[in-house]
Scaffold this motif. Structure first.
Motif, short mmCIF file in Angstrom:
data_model
loop_
_atom_site.label_atom_id
_atom_site.label_comp_id
_atom_site.label_asym_id
_atom_site.label_seq_id
_atom_site.Cartn_x
_atom_site.Cartn_y
_atom_site.Cartn_z
N ALA A 277 -67.33 -70.10 -17.67
CA ALA A 277 -68.62 -69.94 -18.34
C ALA A 277 -68.54 -68.90 -19.46
O ALA A 277 -68.20 -67.74 -19.20
N PRO A 278 -68.85 -69.27 -20.70
CA PRO A 278 -68.80 -68.34 -21.84
C PRO A 278 -70.09 -67.53 -21.95
O PRO A 278 -70.86 -67.68 -22.91
N LEU A 279 -70.34 -66.68 -20.98
CA LEU A 279 -71.63 -66.00 -20.88
C LEU A 279 -71.96 -65.16 -22.12
O LEU A 279 -73.09 -65.18 -22.61
N GLU A 280 -70.98 -64.39 -22.60
CA GLU A 280 -71.25 -63.51 -23.74
C GLU A 280 -71.63 -64.32 -24.98
O GLU A 280 -72.51 -63.93 -25.74
N ARG A 281 -70.98 -65.47 -25.15
CA ARG A 281 -71.27 -66.29 -26.33
C ARG A 281 -72.64 -66.92 -26.24
O ARG A 281 -73.32 -67.11 -27.26
#
Length: 295
Positions: free
Chosen positions: A236-240
């Motif tokens: 999961a690319p949470l920061e993006r």
């Protein structure tokens, strides 16, 4: 003589102070709607009761969740709102958030949660995720320890430290071996969330293998709900995707509380457009730990 006595008795009965139930009713009736926010003096004036009496009864009503007390004064609590609206006002929150939840899911393909605080727990009001929803161990109406989820921590970060102390005064539940279990560590985490402009993250704290990014939906005096985006902790690319969650939370806030400023935006970029617009440097600045105020 008898007539005079009867007259005195009847007069005393008419002027006698109302019963406790009557006084409570007068105080609750002073609030002419769910949006009413009154000071102690205003409640006493509307109820036509002594200030000391109103203060004492309001303290009891606050403890029983009939009334809420905040910096501005008092407003109806979830029990009073639940009688009138069936669910303490949560239907209004769900209605305002519904299109944003579906849009977030369509943009990202991840599971979206809407939750509210109830004591030290987060209660899920809605969950959108299509076929992926079954991979996240949560359900509408379900409860989870607020300090273990991203949206729960985002909501807790709005509360004053003393309130957090009161909510987590006893042993803290652990959902996994990564769940925060120390009150001091929780305060440090909540401070980081405040400095990060309200963004909260968790990886495997609520359920193993699940990661989330969450933001609180703010009202006049604290959180009214929390919004989170969840997926596989490994990919999961949470920061993006954090800016998308923040933008959706702002939109819901504007819908629920237009007086707080800002109108509805004409359109929001898609996840792909957002990724192109937010450069790594811009995201770093956005997520940087600094006291820049809330989202």
């Amino acid at each position: 003589m008898t007539v005079v006595t009867e007259h005195v008795v009847r007069n005393d009965a008419r002027e006698a102070p109302p019963s406790m139930v009557e006084r409570m009713t007068l105080i609750l009736d002073a609030f002419d709607g769910r949006a009413a926010r009154l000071t102690l003096e205003e409640v006493a004036c509307r109820a036509r009761l002594p200030r000391s009496t109103v203060h004492r009864i309001l303290d009891s009503l606050v403890k029983l969740n009939w009334v809420e007390h905040a910096s501005f004064g008092y407003r109806l609590g979830r029990r009073a709102l639940g009688i009138g609206g069936g669910d303490g006002g949560n239907a209004e929150i769900r209605e305002a958030a519904a299109p944003l939840l579906h849009e977030l899911h369509l943009q990202t393909g991840m599971v979206v949660h809407l939750s509210v605080l109830d004591g030290n727990e987060a209660v899920y009001l809605d969950k959108v995720g299509g076929r992926l929803a079954s991979s996240i161990p949560s359900r509408v109406g379900g409860r989870v320890s607020a300090h273990s989820t991203a949206s729960g921590k985002a909501m807790l970060a709005w509360l004053v430290p003393e309130r957090v102390d009161a909510l987590f005064g006893g042993p803290m539940n652990r959902c996994t071996d990564r769940t925060i279990s120390d009150l001091g560590v929780l305060h440090q985490e909540l401070n980081r969330i405040r400095q990060r402009r309200g963004l909260a993250f968790e990886r495997g704290e609520s359920a193993r293998g699940v990661a989330c990014v969450g933001v609180g939906i703010r009202g006049h005096e604290g959180p009214v709900a929390g919004l989170s985006l969840c997926g596989d902790a490994r990919t999961a690319p949470l920061e993006r995707l954090a800016p998308l969650v923040a933008d959706a939370a702002r939109e819901i806030t504007r819908t629920l509380f237009p007086e707080l400023g800002g109108g509805r935006r004409a359109a929001r970029p898609t996840a792909t457009q957002q990724a192109e617009t937010w450069s790594p440097e811009a995201r770093t600045r956005f997520l940087a730990v600094r006291g820049a105020g809330w989202i």
